[in-house]
Design a protein around this motif. Structure first.
Motif, PDB file in Angstrom:
ATOM      1  N   ARG A 129     -34.733   3.703  63.555  1.00 52.45           N
ATOM      2  CA  ARG A 129     -34.387   2.864  64.723  1.00 52.45           C
ATOM      3  C   ARG A 129     -33.003   2.851  64.781  1.00 52.45           C
ATOM      4  O   ARG A 129     -32.771   2.415  66.063  1.00 52.45           O
ATOM      5  N   HIS A 130     -32.223   2.970  63.952  1.00 49.24           N
ATOM      6  CA  HIS A 130     -30.660   2.839  63.948  1.00 49.24           C
ATOM      7  C   HIS A 130     -30.083   4.057  63.758  1.00 49.24           C
ATOM      8  O   HIS A 130     -29.131   4.315  63.521  1.00 49.24           O
ATOM      9  N   GLY A 131     -30.666   5.198  64.478  1.00 52.29           N
ATOM     10  CA  GLY A 131     -30.140   6.551  64.443  1.00 52.29           C
ATOM     11  C   GLY A 131     -28.945   6.701  64.926  1.00 52.29           C
ATOM     12  O   GLY A 131     -28.009   7.236  64.327  1.00 52.29           O
ATOM     13  N   ALA A 132     -28.706   6.164  66.183  1.00 57.76           N
ATOM     14  CA  ALA A 132     -27.257   6.212  67.033  1.00 57.76           C
ATOM     15  C   ALA A 132     -26.291   5.471  66.137  1.00 57.76           C
ATOM     16  O   ALA A 132     -25.052   6.431  65.974  1.00 57.76           O
ATOM     17  N   LEU A 133     -26.381   4.315  65.395  1.00 56.77           N
ATOM     18  CA  LEU A 133     -25.479   3.696  64.895  1.00 56.77           C
ATOM     19  C   LEU A 133     -25.218   4.635  63.524  1.00 56.77           C
ATOM     20  O   LEU A 133     -24.096   4.375  62.954  1.00 56.77           O
ATOM     21  N   GLN A 134     -26.217   5.043  62.814  1.00 58.13           N
ATOM     22  CA  GLN A 134     -26.065   5.767  61.636  1.00 58.13           C
ATOM     23  C   GLN A 134     -25.140   6.868  62.062  1.00 58.13           C
ATOM     24  O   GLN A 134     -24.292   7.177  61.251  1.00 58.13           O
ATOM     25  N   LEU A 170      -8.931  17.851  57.798  1.00 56.12           N
ATOM     26  CA  LEU A 170     -10.518  17.504  57.664  1.00 56.12           C
ATOM     27  C   LEU A 170     -10.795  16.294  58.794  1.00 56.12           C
ATOM     28  O   LEU A 170     -11.587  16.497  59.645  1.00 56.12           O
ATOM     29  N   ALA A 171     -10.331  15.404  58.277  1.00 57.28           N
ATOM     30  CA  ALA A 171     -10.450  13.958  59.229  1.00 57.28           C
ATOM     31  C   ALA A 171     -10.200  14.372  60.489  1.00 57.28           C
ATOM     32  O   ALA A 171     -10.799  13.856  61.385  1.00 57.28           O
ATOM     33  N   LYS A 172      -8.873  14.570  60.826  1.00 55.35           N
ATOM     34  CA  LYS A 172      -8.287  14.617  62.031  1.00 55.35           C
ATOM     35  C   LYS A 172      -9.094  15.727  62.777  1.00 55.35           C
ATOM     36  O   LYS A 172      -9.353  15.627  64.331  1.00 55.35           O
ATOM     37  N   SER A 173      -9.702  16.861  62.320  1.00 59.97           N
ATOM     38  CA  SER A 173     -10.486  17.764  63.008  1.00 59.97           C
ATOM     39  C   SER A 173     -11.871  17.180  63.520  1.00 59.97           C
ATOM     40  O   SER A 173     -12.038  17.572  64.510  1.00 59.97           O
ATOM     41  N   LEU A 174     -12.099  16.626  62.635  1.00 58.94           N
ATOM     42  CA  LEU A 174     -13.649  15.875  62.998  1.00 58.94           C
ATOM     43  C   LEU A 174     -13.369  14.954  64.077  1.00 58.94           C
ATOM     44  O   LEU A 174     -14.134  15.064  64.946  1.00 58.94           O
ATOM     45  N   LEU A 175     -12.555  14.037  64.052  1.00 57.77           N
ATOM     46  CA  LEU A 175     -12.548  13.058  65.111  1.00 57.77           C
ATOM     47  C   LEU A 175     -11.921  13.807  66.354  1.00 57.77           C
ATOM     48  O   LEU A 175     -12.448  13.473  67.483  1.00 57.77           O
ATOM     49  N   ALA A 176     -10.713  14.686  66.165  1.00 56.66           N
ATOM     50  CA  ALA A 176     -10.635  15.391  67.555  1.00 56.66           C
ATOM     51  C   ALA A 176     -11.606  16.123  68.159  1.00 56.66           C
ATOM     52  O   ALA A 176     -11.749  16.313  69.294  1.00 56.66           O
ATOM     53  N   GLY A 177     -12.591  16.869  67.386  1.00 58.22           N
ATOM     54  CA  GLY A 177     -13.379  17.896  67.622  1.00 58.22           C
ATOM     55  C   GLY A 177     -14.483  17.086  68.397  1.00 58.22           C
ATOM     56  O   GLY A 177     -15.351  17.633  69.334  1.00 58.22           O
ATOM     57  N   MET A 178     -14.777  15.836  67.984  1.00 59.24           N
ATOM     58  CA  MET A 178     -16.070  14.929  68.411  1.00 59.24           C
ATOM     59  C   MET A 178     -15.505  13.973  69.696  1.00 59.24           C
ATOM     60  O   MET A 178     -16.439  13.325  70.292  1.00 59.24           O
ATOM     61  N   ALA A 179     -14.086  14.016  69.816  1.00 58.59           N
ATOM     62  CA  ALA A 179     -13.552  13.074  70.799  1.00 58.59           C
ATOM     63  C   ALA A 179     -14.128  13.433  72.193  1.00 58.59           C
ATOM     64  O   ALA A 179     -14.158  14.456  72.623  1.00 58.59           O
ATOM     65  N   GLY A 180     -14.764  12.154  72.973  1.00 57.88           N
ATOM     66  CA  GLY A 180     -15.067  12.561  74.228  1.00 57.88           C
ATOM     67  C   GLY A 180     -16.498  13.393  74.500  1.00 57.88           C
ATOM     68  O   GLY A 180     -16.751  13.542  75.646  1.00 57.88           O
ATOM     69  N   LYS A 181     -17.175  13.749  73.332  1.00 58.01           N
ATOM     70  CA  LYS A 181     -18.673  14.493  73.166  1.00 58.01           C
ATOM     71  C   LYS A 181     -19.714  13.287  73.011  1.00 58.01           C
ATOM     72  O   LYS A 181     -19.366  12.375  72.279  1.00 58.01           O
ATOM     73  N   PRO A 182     -20.624  13.589  73.544  1.00 62.45           N
ATOM     74  CA  PRO A 182     -22.032  13.094  73.274  1.00 62.45           C
ATOM     75  C   PRO A 182     -22.437  12.930  71.693  1.00 62.45           C
ATOM     76  O   PRO A 182     -22.024  13.939  71.210  1.00 62.45           O
ATOM     77  N   PRO A 183     -23.060  11.892  71.487  1.00 63.16           N
ATOM     78  CA  PRO A 183     -23.609  10.851  72.109  1.00 63.16           C
ATOM     79  C   PRO A 183     -22.789   9.389  72.419  1.00 63.16           C
ATOM     80  O   PRO A 183     -23.139   8.614  73.014  1.00 63.16           O
ATOM     81  N   PHE A 184     -21.389   9.542  71.897  1.00 63.37           N
ATOM     82  CA  PHE A 184     -20.663   8.344  71.858  1.00 63.37           C
ATOM     83  C   PHE A 184     -19.704   8.242  72.964  1.00 63.37           C
ATOM     84  O   PHE A 184     -19.159   7.446  73.193  1.00 63.37           O
ATOM     85  N   HIS A 185     -19.006   9.525  73.125  1.00 66.39           N
ATOM     86  CA  HIS A 185     -18.021   9.759  74.168  1.00 66.39           C
ATOM     87  C   HIS A 185     -16.613   8.689  73.700  1.00 66.39           C
ATOM     88  O   HIS A 185     -16.105   8.186  74.775  1.00 66.39           O
ATOM     89  N   LEU A 186     -16.216   8.847  72.704  1.00 64.15           N
ATOM     90  CA  LEU A 186     -15.175   7.990  71.941  1.00 64.15           C
ATOM     91  C   LEU A 186     -14.132   8.608  72.299  1.00 64.15           C
ATOM     92  O   LEU A 186     -14.011   9.865  72.143  1.00 64.15           O
ATOM     93  N   SER A 187     -12.793   7.824  72.404  1.00 63.14           N
ATOM     94  CA  SER A 187     -11.825   8.567  72.685  1.00 63.14           C
ATOM     95  C   SER A 187     -11.218   9.020  71.176  1.00 63.14           C
ATOM     96  O   SER A 187     -11.682   8.447  70.089  1.00 63.14           O
ATOM     97  N   TYR A 188     -10.085   9.715  70.845  1.00 60.47           N
ATOM     98  CA  TYR A 188      -9.633  10.310  69.853  1.00 60.47           C
ATOM     99  C   TYR A 188      -9.065   9.055  69.012  1.00 60.47           C
ATOM    100  O   TYR A 188      -9.183   8.765  67.835  1.00 60.47           O
TER     101      TYR A 188
END
Length: 295
Positions: free
Chosen positions: A100-105, A277-295
């Motif tokens: 049920r909460h897969g996206a938030l997870q 590692l943390a910056k690599s994760l957040l930068a690598g996922m910035a702007g990508k689905p499913p969240f499309h979050l900014s860095y």
């Protein structure tokens, strides 16, 4: 990062005789001993199998089990033998909660659980040594998301289920990584102990279970104690399939909290690698689905 309440509990120590047992069970010297234990069943299977995609590893183990038996059949027998404490009906509520909460997870994992895990310096050195996260961030995160999707599917964790098979594949992949690091000369066991050891594996279960529930609640989601227990029970069995020793699979959410406190206080040691590692994760996922979050 541990909450102020958790840090206070760690400082104050056990409040009841039962908590005293748990604090002793997961004392630092005992956790330290688990850092010299890996996953013998899976590791023996991968001694003579060339590295390949996870599904290929399991296919090869199944082929050799049919032809040779031995360590390959022992691994399959372990994975397909359901422990006496497992009740699939009891864990159904937990499965539905994760579904049920897969996206938030996924959001909590990306922005909280995984980042906190990188602050555990010794376990995170596996990612540094293999270079997997820095080189292919989004693929690794999407693979993790697919694993979570598979195990939360209907009957996903039952033997023969898609999630059950996926966890067996991940377990063999971990064995392949251990073998790679051992043969590559890139791993310093004197500094970091054995790679992907039992304490690290137990910590991974906490990232997907304890830290996720904590993060969901921080975001304002109401999770009852009954729902929390079911989510914990679901991941207790998932951890078993991933090769975590049953001695490190907590029986209650209260016991799990003590393990989380003891493990964090034992391993928390953020370094420059943790930050990278943390910056690599957040930068690598910035702007990508499913969240499309900014860095």
């Amino acid at each position: 990062m541990a909450t102020p309440q958790e840090l206070n509990q760690l400082r104050d120590g056990p409040r009841t005789p039962r908590e005293q047992i748990w604090f002793d069970r997961y004392a630092h010297h005992r956790l330290e001993a688990w850092r010299r234990v890996q996953d013998p069943l899976a590791d023996r299977c991968l001694e003579n199998i060339a590295f390949q995609r996870p599904s290929g590893l399991l296919d090869e183990v199944e082929r050799r089990a049919a032809e040779e038996g031995g360590v390959y059949q022992a691994f399959l027998d372990h994975c397909h033998t359901v422990p006496g404490w497992v009740d699939f009906e009891r864990m159904e509520l937990g499965r539905r909660m994760y579904r049920r909460h897969g996206a938030l997870q996924g959001l909590v994992l990306m922005c909280s659980s995984l980042v906190e895990g990188y602050a555990h310096n010794k376990p995170s050195q596996v990612l540094v040594a293999t270079g997997r996260l820095q080189k292919d961030v989004s693929r690794r995160i999407y693979e993790t998301g697919q694993m979570l999707h598979n195990i939360a599917a209907t009957d996903g964790l039952r033997p023969g289920g898609l999630g059950h098979r996926t966890l067996m594949e991940v377990r063999l992949l971990h064995a392949a990584v251990r073998r790679f690091l051992s043969e590559s000369g890139r791993w310093d066991s004197d500094r970091f102990d054995l790679p992907i050891n039992q304490e690290d594996m137990a910590g991974t279960v906490l990232e997907f279970d304890y830290m996720v529930v904590r993060g969901l609640r921080r975001m304002g989601l109401y999770i009852s104690h009954q729902e929390h227990e079911a989510m914990h029970y679901f991941w207790r069995y998932a951890g078993y399939l991933l090769g975590v020793d049953e001695a490190l699979l907590t029986a209650t959410v209260e016991e799990q909290k003590v393990l989380a406190l003891q493990l964090t206080s034992h391993l928390y040691d953020p370094t420059e690698d943790s930050e990278k590692l943390a910056k690599s994760l957040l930068a690598g996922m910035a702007g990508k689905p499913p969240f499309h979050l900014s860095y």
